[in-house]
Write a protein that holds these residues in place. Structure first.
Motif, PDB file in Angstrom:
ATOM      1  N   LEU A 165      51.242  31.651  39.928  1.00 50.67           N
ATOM      2  CA  LEU A 165      49.015  32.137  40.177  1.00 50.67           C
ATOM      3  C   LEU A 165      49.833  33.001  41.193  1.00 50.67           C
ATOM      4  O   LEU A 165      50.130  33.002  42.320  1.00 50.67           O
ATOM      5  N   CYS A 166      49.305  34.733  40.809  1.00 51.39           N
ATOM      6  CA  CYS A 166      49.674  36.310  41.025  1.00 51.39           C
ATOM      7  C   CYS A 166      48.678  35.357  43.207  1.00 51.39           C
ATOM      8  O   CYS A 166      47.492  35.705  42.836  1.00 51.39           O
ATOM      9  N   LYS A 167      49.375  36.085  43.960  1.00 48.92           N
ATOM     10  CA  LYS A 167      48.716  36.368  44.903  1.00 48.92           C
ATOM     11  C   LYS A 167      46.928  37.600  44.729  1.00 48.92           C
ATOM     12  O   LYS A 167      48.207  38.370  46.540  1.00 48.92           O
ATOM     13  N   SER A 168      46.464  37.804  43.972  1.00 49.66           N
ATOM     14  CA  SER A 168      45.782  39.165  44.285  1.00 49.66           C
ATOM     15  C   SER A 168      44.182  38.448  43.935  1.00 49.66           C
ATOM     16  O   SER A 168      44.027  38.222  43.074  1.00 49.66           O
TER      17      SER A 168
ATOM     18  N   VAL B  13      50.071  34.715  36.206  1.00 56.14           N
ATOM     19  CA  VAL B  13      49.145  34.866  35.863  1.00 56.14           C
ATOM     20  C   VAL B  13      47.934  35.451  36.411  1.00 56.14           C
ATOM     21  O   VAL B  13      48.001  34.860  37.913  1.00 56.14           O
ATOM     22  N   ARG B  14      47.033  36.196  36.471  1.00 59.85           N
ATOM     23  CA  ARG B  14      46.338  36.861  36.690  1.00 59.85           C
ATOM     24  C   ARG B  14      44.647  36.816  36.768  1.00 59.85           C
ATOM     25  O   ARG B  14      44.350  36.158  35.714  1.00 59.85           O
ATOM     26  N   PHE B  15      43.639  37.032  37.257  1.00 59.32           N
ATOM     27  CA  PHE B  15      42.269  36.379  36.553  1.00 59.32           C
ATOM     28  C   PHE B  15      41.134  37.724  37.726  1.00 59.32           C
ATOM     29  O   PHE B  15      41.335  38.435  37.885  1.00 59.32           O
ATOM     30  N   ALA B  16      40.216  38.428  36.326  1.00 59.35           N
ATOM     31  CA  ALA B  16      39.050  38.995  36.622  1.00 59.35           C
ATOM     32  C   ALA B  16      38.102  38.859  36.125  1.00 59.35           C
ATOM     33  O   ALA B  16      38.134  38.341  34.954  1.00 59.35           O
ATOM     34  N   THR B  17      37.172  38.436  36.784  1.00 58.92           N
ATOM     35  CA  THR B  17      36.379  39.142  38.323  1.00 58.92           C
ATOM     36  C   THR B  17      36.096  37.566  38.608  1.00 58.92           C
ATOM     37  O   THR B  17      35.337  36.478  38.488  1.00 58.92           O
TER      38      THR B  17
ATOM     39  N   LEU C 253      43.177  27.277  35.203  1.00 56.82           N
ATOM     40  CA  LEU C 253      43.906  28.343  36.135  1.00 56.82           C
ATOM     41  C   LEU C 253      45.131  27.063  36.211  1.00 56.82           C
ATOM     42  O   LEU C 253      46.784  28.001  36.152  1.00 56.82           O
ATOM     43  N   GLU C 254      45.564  26.472  36.834  1.00 55.74           N
ATOM     44  CA  GLU C 254      46.650  25.081  36.580  1.00 55.74           C
ATOM     45  C   GLU C 254      47.092  25.127  35.314  1.00 55.74           C
ATOM     46  O   GLU C 254      47.833  24.420  35.469  1.00 55.74           O
ATOM     47  N   MET C 255      45.864  25.088  34.775  1.00 56.03           N
ATOM     48  CA  MET C 255      46.716  24.392  33.220  1.00 56.03           C
ATOM     49  C   MET C 255      47.479  25.509  32.481  1.00 56.03           C
ATOM     50  O   MET C 255      48.535  25.218  31.760  1.00 56.03           O
ATOM     51  N   VAL C 256      47.005  26.408  32.525  1.00 57.47           N
ATOM     52  CA  VAL C 256      47.668  27.513  32.109  1.00 57.47           C
ATOM     53  C   VAL C 256      49.072  28.327  32.840  1.00 57.47           C
ATOM     54  O   VAL C 256      50.116  28.614  32.377  1.00 57.47           O
ATOM     55  N   ALA C 257      48.801  27.217  34.261  1.00 57.10           N
ATOM     56  CA  ALA C 257      50.177  28.111  35.240  1.00 57.10           C
ATOM     57  C   ALA C 257      51.179  27.257  34.931  1.00 57.10           C
ATOM     58  O   ALA C 257      52.653  27.954  35.080  1.00 57.10           O
ATOM     59  N   ILE C 258      50.705  25.744  34.542  1.00 54.02           N
ATOM     60  CA  ILE C 258      51.694  25.510  34.203  1.00 54.02           C
ATOM     61  C   ILE C 258      52.315  25.278  32.640  1.00 54.02           C
ATOM     62  O   ILE C 258      53.243  24.649  32.188  1.00 54.02           O
ATOM     63  N   VAL C 259      52.156  26.254  32.182  1.00 54.97           N
ATOM     64  CA  VAL C 259      52.864  26.653  30.503  1.00 54.97           C
ATOM     65  C   VAL C 259      54.517  27.041  31.510  1.00 54.97           C
ATOM     66  O   VAL C 259      54.991  26.617  30.657  1.00 54.97           O
TER      67      VAL C 259
END
Length: 441
Positions: A258-261, A234-238, A222-228
């Motif tokens: 990184l979305c707060k959801s 960036v969201r994710f499920a599930t 998630l961190e690697m994708v966030a710093i793109v």
């Protein structure tokens, strides 16, 4: 230059199926181009879901309609993809004349060969599950996209074996995708103008990739994708509650994009039901994870899934689900009656003994409570200033845009000088249970 044939894909079920449909479109891109008009299609795929029987019922009814279309167009070919293909296999070919090919979720690379077989007058089938296939090297065709938001599949399969669920049997073992291919796909999407990606997996918290002597787990990915790019949401499920770590929550807190959801399926608030469902956590464990979310991400929204009327569910069990909902205060929920699926552990071990009218009544009580909770949660946002990613024109007014904030809530506001793909700063002045209404600042 040979003219490409027209491909039409109907997708049922989860976000993973939509991602798979994009992979299918890419696999066939040399010979087929996608169309949104089913009437001009040479090839129609139904990408199916087997999680609930009503989803399968819709497919059977749709195949009757497609049979009429095939009688009018002798060259039209129809295929079944996904979980229903894996579960029913030859039965689809035997019982429905409209079907020419049946392809499971791990066999999409084989589609050109299978279509050649169909072209020579044979039916074709490949439902072999793989322990390695992730389609990591395939760049999906974003054929039905708003050009702003995209799905990225980071892993496939599931090994949780919840007693009610067919997914481990239709999608096979868990396997993660090389993180560098995920980062590369994210970079490519941002360069193409996308401003939001959703990382998909049956349980993203199980993501693991070994690189030399180090391990990339989901928080690291998630961190690697966030710093793109900080301008890429960036969201994710599930997330499965048994695997939701504080490390993941602290990673989300660290990066504004990184979305707060958090979507955290509870299914039931009763320990009796959770044990019978083989969810591998207790009510106390789940509430501890909720407390961690509220402590580390105090502004996060929380959504969930619930099942009413699971095997031998008592009224007391049902009341525990309602009390769980009240305690958490969910912003949103996917709510369903229990639907027994063949070949699952529940179908073999537990009688589906809750009358339909009781299931329906309990589900309605869950829906009514969630409607109240959603409105309560949205009212807390009135008076706030939020950042909204503009996704499209509002369904109710051409003069308004619609988008979502970090908490995954729909926000409607006047168009003014914004365009799709922009970020808008919006003051929320009113709400309903499903929508925040605002004006730009």
């Amino acid at each position: 230059m040979v003219q490409k044939k027209k491909l039409y894909i109907e997708t049922y079920g989860c976000q993973m199926n939509f991602s798979d449909s994009e992979i299918v479109a890419s696999v066939l891109a040399e010979t087929h181009e996608t169309t949104n008009d089913v009437k001009e299609a040479d090839l129609i795929f139904i990408n199916t879901c087997s999680i609930r029987d009503n989803a399968e019922d819709r497919v059977w009814k749709r195949l009757i309609q497609l049979g009429y279309m095939k009688r009018k167009n002798k060259n039209l070919k129809v295929g079944i993809l996904g979980c229903m293909a894996e579960r029913l296999k030859e039965k689809l070919l035997e019982q429905q004349a409209a079907v020419d090919l049946v392809v499971g979720p791990d066999a999409y690379r084989n589609l050109p060969k299978l279509l050649n077989e169909v072209g020579s007058g044979q039916n074709a089938i490949n439902v072999i599950l793989s322990e390695e296939e992730t389609y990591a090297d395939i760049s999906p065709v974003r054929y039905d996209s708003n050009g702003v938001s995209a799905y990225i599949s980071i892993m496939r399969g599931c090994e949780n074996f919840c007693s009610y669920c067919v997914v481990p049997y239709t999608r096979g073992k868990e396997r993660s995708r090389d993180p560098q291919t995920i980062v590369n796909e994210t970079n490519r999407l941002f360069e193409e103008g996308y401003r939001e990606v959703t990382l998909l997996g049956q349980n993203v918290n199980s993501y693991r990739w070994q690189i030399d002597n180090s391990m990339v787990d989901f928080p690291k990915l998630l961190e690697m994708v966030a710093i793109v790019n900080p301008q890429l949401r960036v969201r994710f499920a599930t997330s499965h509650p048994k695997d939701l770590s504080d490390d993941l929550l602290y990673t989300i807190a660290k990066y504004p994009n990184l979305c707060k959801s958090i979507h955290l399926p509870v299914q039931s608030g009763s320990d009796n039901m959770l044990l019978k469902m083989n969810r591998k956590y207790t009510r106390t464990w789940y509430l501890d994870r909720i407390a961690a979310i509220k402590r580390i991400l105090p502004d996060a929204s929380i959504s969930t899934d619930t099942i009413s009327g699971f095997c031998s569910e008592t009224e007391a069990d049902h009341q525990e689900t309602l009390s769980m909902m009240e305690h958490v205060g969910y912003d949103f929920a996917y709510m369903f009656k229990y639907s027994e699926r063949p070949d699952t552990a529940a179908s073999k071990r537990f009688p589906d003994d809750i009358p339909e009218e009781v299931k329906a009544r309990r589900l309605q009580e869950i829906i009514d409570l969630q409607s109240k909770l959603s409105l309560q949660q949205n009212k807390k946002d009135v008076g706030k200033i939020v950042e909204v990613l503009v996704e499209g024109v509002s369904k109710r007014s051409k003069e308004h845009f619609s988008g979502r904030n970090s908490q995954n809530k729909v926000v409607v506001f006047p168009k003014e000088n914004y365009k799709i793909g922009d970020y808008a700063t919006v003051y929320i002045y009113e709400c309903t249970g499903g929508t925040l209404k605002g004006r730009t600042l």
